[in-house]
Write an enzyme that holds these catalytic residues in place. Structure first.
Site, PDB file in Angstrom:
ATOM      1  N   TYR A   1     -14.835  10.056 -10.830  1.00  0.00           N
ATOM      2  CA  TYR A   1     -14.018  10.086 -11.554  1.00  0.00           C
ATOM      3  C   TYR A   1     -13.503  11.512 -12.331  1.00  0.00           C
ATOM      4  CZ  TYR A   1     -11.672   5.972 -10.261  1.00  0.00           C
ATOM      5  OH  TYR A   1     -11.508   4.606  -9.235  1.00  0.00           O
TER       6      TYR A   1
ATOM      7  N   LYS B   1     -18.219   2.551 -11.505  1.00  0.00           N
ATOM      8  CA  LYS B   1     -18.625   2.381  -9.868  1.00  0.00           C
ATOM      9  C   LYS B   1     -19.369   3.584  -9.826  1.00  0.00           C
ATOM     10  CE  LYS B   1     -13.750   0.825  -9.722  1.00  0.00           C
ATOM     11  NZ  LYS B   1     -12.854   2.468 -10.435  1.00  0.00           N
TER      12      LYS B   1
ATOM     13  N   ASP C   1     -11.831   1.792 -17.087  1.00  0.00           N
ATOM     14  CA  ASP C   1     -11.671   0.884 -15.648  1.00  0.00           C
ATOM     15  C   ASP C   1     -12.141   2.857 -15.770  1.00  0.00           C
ATOM     16  OD1 ASP C   1     -11.869  -0.064 -13.424  1.00  0.00           O
ATOM     17  OD2 ASP C   1     -11.010   1.521 -12.387  1.00  0.00           O
TER      18      ASP C   1
ATOM     19  N   HIS D   1     -18.028   0.807  -4.947  1.00  0.00           N
ATOM     20  CA  HIS D   1     -16.939   1.831  -4.775  1.00  0.00           C
ATOM     21  C   HIS D   1     -16.489   1.183  -3.871  1.00  0.00           C
ATOM     22  CE1 HIS D   1     -14.353   4.498  -7.329  1.00  0.00           C
ATOM     23  NE2 HIS D   1     -13.578   4.501  -6.269  1.00  0.00           N
TER      24      HIS D   1
HETATM   25  N1  LIG Z   1     -11.173   1.698  -6.784  1.00  0.00           N
HETATM   26  C1  LIG Z   1     -11.013   2.123  -6.181  1.00  0.00           C
HETATM   27  O1  LIG Z   1     -10.941   3.088  -5.348  1.00  0.00           O
HETATM   28  C2  LIG Z   1      -9.815   2.624  -7.053  1.00  0.00           C
HETATM   29  C3  LIG Z   1      -8.952   4.279  -6.658  1.00  0.00           C
HETATM   30  C4  LIG Z   1      -7.590   4.333  -7.176  1.00  0.00           C
HETATM   31  C5  LIG Z   1      -7.381   3.813  -8.442  1.00  0.00           C
HETATM   32  N2  LIG Z   1      -8.607   3.427  -9.193  1.00  0.00           N
HETATM   33  C6  LIG Z   1      -7.629   2.814 -10.419  1.00  0.00           C
HETATM   34  O2  LIG Z   1      -7.167   2.650 -10.724  1.00  0.00           O
HETATM   35  C7  LIG Z   1      -6.478   3.166 -11.591  1.00  0.00           C
HETATM   36  C8  LIG Z   1      -4.573   2.874 -11.495  1.00  0.00           C
HETATM   37  O3  LIG Z   1      -4.432   4.161 -10.332  1.00  0.00           O
HETATM   38  P1  LIG Z   1      -3.819   5.016  -9.929  1.00  0.00           P
HETATM   39  O4  LIG Z   1      -4.514   6.111 -10.946  1.00  0.00           O
HETATM   40  O5  LIG Z   1      -3.914   5.362  -8.434  1.00  0.00           O
HETATM   41  O6  LIG Z   1      -2.662   5.037 -10.422  1.00  0.00           O
HETATM   42  P2  LIG Z   1      -1.074   4.314 -10.642  1.00  0.00           P
HETATM   43  O7  LIG Z   1      -1.479   3.445 -12.672  1.00  0.00           O
HETATM   44  O8  LIG Z   1      -0.332   3.344  -9.352  1.00  0.00           O
HETATM   45  O9  LIG Z   1       0.009   5.438 -11.316  1.00  0.00           O
HETATM   46  C9  LIG Z   1      -0.360   6.410 -12.380  1.00  0.00           C
HETATM   47  C10 LIG Z   1       0.544   7.817 -11.836  1.00  0.00           C
HETATM   48  O10 LIG Z   1       2.178   6.810 -11.612  1.00  0.00           O
HETATM   49  C11 LIG Z   1       2.179   8.049 -12.945  1.00  0.00           C
HETATM   50  N3  LIG Z   1       3.334   7.387 -13.595  1.00  0.00           N
HETATM   51  C12 LIG Z   1       3.108   6.236 -14.195  1.00  0.00           C
HETATM   52  N4  LIG Z   1       4.175   5.445 -15.015  1.00  0.00           N
HETATM   53  C13 LIG Z   1       5.832   5.837 -14.691  1.00  0.00           C
HETATM   54  C14 LIG Z   1       6.782   5.991 -15.088  1.00  0.00           C
HETATM   55  N5  LIG Z   1       7.737   5.220 -15.822  1.00  0.00           N
HETATM   56  N6  LIG Z   1       7.530   7.664 -14.827  1.00  0.00           N
HETATM   57  C15 LIG Z   1       6.861   7.874 -13.411  1.00  0.00           C
HETATM   58  N7  LIG Z   1       5.518   8.527 -13.509  1.00  0.00           N
HETATM   59  C16 LIG Z   1       4.954   7.082 -13.610  1.00  0.00           C
HETATM   60  C17 LIG Z   1       1.839   8.527 -13.621  1.00  0.00           C
HETATM   61  O11 LIG Z   1       1.739   9.325 -13.899  1.00  0.00           O
HETATM   62  P3  LIG Z   1       1.701  10.105 -15.886  1.00  0.00           P
HETATM   63  O12 LIG Z   1       0.631  10.275 -16.541  1.00  0.00           O
HETATM   64  O13 LIG Z   1       2.865  11.067 -16.156  1.00  0.00           O
HETATM   65  O14 LIG Z   1       2.176   9.490 -16.932  1.00  0.00           O
HETATM   66  C18 LIG Z   1       0.640   8.821 -13.527  1.00  0.00           C
HETATM   67  O15 LIG Z   1       0.651   9.459 -11.963  1.00  0.00           O
HETATM   68  C19 LIG Z   1      -6.716   4.262 -11.876  1.00  0.00           C
HETATM   69  O16 LIG Z   1      -6.404   5.680 -13.140  1.00  0.00           O
HETATM   70  C20 LIG Z   1      -8.306   3.780 -11.391  1.00  0.00           C
HETATM   71  O17 LIG Z   1      -9.147   3.319 -12.591  1.00  0.00           O
HETATM   72  C21 LIG Z   1      -9.398   2.287  -8.314  1.00  0.00           C
END
Ligand SMILES: NC(=O)c1ccc[n+]([C@@H]2O[C@H](COP(=O)([O-])OP(=O)(O)OC[C@H]3O[C@@H](n4cnc5c(N)ncnc54)[C@H](OP(=O)(O)O)[C@@H]3O)[C@@H](O)[C@H]2O)c1
Length: 325
Positions: free
Chosen positions: A55, A84, A50, A115
């Site tokens: 990004y 997106k 994704d 998006h």
């Molecule tokens: N459509 C939209 O508007 C939108 C918005 C936000 C996100 N997204 C998509 O969704 C994806 C995921 O969302 P997100 O990036 O917000 O994040 P997420 O997967 O909820 O969180 C990732 C963060 O959590 C940390 N983490 C994960 N497991 C952990 C653990 N066991 N212990 C400690 N820290 C941990 C990671 O650190 P580490 O790197 O140290 O593992 C990273 O900083 C994005 O990359 C993107 O592709 C889309």
């Protein structure tokens, strides 16, 4: 033996399929590191990446995919790639997708998402992505609540399905009111999914049921609550991880996949990427207990100002959305 999340696929409303587990690629720090994250994920069995123009990671995903294709690890048709179109590119989604394809080094993507359902004032290259006036307020192309340019933008995305550049189109950050306004204007191609923030602290059954009824899948972003992973700390998540002998991340992915939602975890930690692949079979009662956490204590972790006025619940700082029952 525990099942694998990497082997689950869902059917989209246009007959195509999508792997339930997708790798998120928002960069943590240097976007170059995303290349190794993608290689690690694909070697661990992920078949869904994704990304987004916004990004700044598409180029590194492209490098990773080239290496994986050249080494024969996977073929293009084995991988599902989503990108997106950012709201500052609302006027020319086709150009945004051309840029994404070039950066990714691909002839097509599997899915293009709108998006956000708003239009921001961007130039012909979508710059700047977050235009602000002298008071620091976002410069919209039309009113974020009543404006209809996001509808025109969606219609332009529909035209893209007729080309070979994408197999499917979808939406992201759509509330029910925003979708209800789009619906009568859809020409031919319904969105295949709606990507939104979703985890046990953000219960959105009403939204999910509405979109399910429309035949639109839900894709859950920020499954651990984004930076700092606050959702991991929920005691029940920890308890279930012990009970099923998996990681808390795997419990939080299972929360979605077992209920038919796509999930998009992200990590800069390569070991962690490799250990978000099992699918513990949580019971219906456990899924309901996870759901109830957010009913009692709702928390949204992504509160970007471009989400103001869209009609979502619990959007911190939103002064535009007026009421909820
Ligand atoms: N459509 C939209 O508007 C939108 C918005 C936000 C996100 N997204 C998509 O969704 C994806 C995921 O969302 P997100 O990036 O917000 O994040 P997420 O997967 O909820 O969180 C990732 C963060 O959590 C940390 N983490 C994960 N497991 C952990 C653990 N066991 N212990 C400690 N820290 C941990 C990671 O650190 P580490 O790197 O140290 O593992 C990273 O900083 C994005 O990359 C993107 O592709 C889309």
């Amino acid at each position: 033996m525990t099942k694998l999340a990497t082997s689950v696929v869902f059917k989209l409303n246009n007959g195509k399929t999508i792997p339930a587990l997708g790798l998120g690629t928002v960069p943590s720090g240097d976007p170059k590191h995303v290349k190794d994250q993608v290689i690690t994920a694909v070697k661990a069995g992920y078949r869904h990446i994704d990304t987004a123009w916004y990004y700044g990671t598409e180029e590194y995903i492209g490098e990773a995919l080239k290496e994986l294709f050249d080494e024969g690890v996977v073929k293009r048709e084995d991988i599902f790639v989503t990108t997106k179109v950012w709201p500052s590119f609302w006027h020319n989604p086709a150009k945004s997708v051309d840029i994404s394809l070039e950066r990714l080094g691909l002839d097509y993507v599997d899915l293009v998402l709108q998006h956000w359902p708003i239009a921001l004032h961007g130039d012909e290259n979508g710059e700047p992505p977050a235009p602000k006036d002298k008071d620091g307020n976002l410069i919209y192309e039309d009113d974020p609540i009543t404006g209809e340019k996001y509808i025109q933008s969606y219609n332009k995305l529909e035209d893209l399905v007729e080309t070979s550049k994408t197999k499917s189109i979808g939406i992201s950050n759509y509330s029910i009111p925003k979708y209800k306004r789009l619906l009568p204007h859809i020409k031919k191609h319904k969105p295949v999914l709606n990507q939104i923030e979703y985890h046990p602290h953000l219960p959105q059954r009403e939204l999910v049921e509405y979109f399910q009824h429309q035949g639109i899948l839900i894709s859950a972003y920020s499954p651990v609550g984004s930076n700092g992973a606050p959702v991991i700390k929920i005691p029940l998540v920890q308890e279930l991880a012990k009970k099923y002998d998996v990681t808390p991340n795997e419990i939080l992915s299972a929360y979605h996949i077992l209920e038919g939602r796509i999930v998009l975890p992200r990590s800069s930690n390569l070991e962690r990427i490799k250990t978000i692949v099992r699918l513990p079979e949580l019971s219906k009662t456990e899924l309901e207990e996870l759901y109830q956490i957010g009913v009692k204590d709702p928390q949204r972790y992504i509160n970007d100002p471009w989400g103001y006025g869209l009609g979502f619940r619990w959007w911190k700082g939103d002064t535009l959305t007026k009421v909820f029952d």
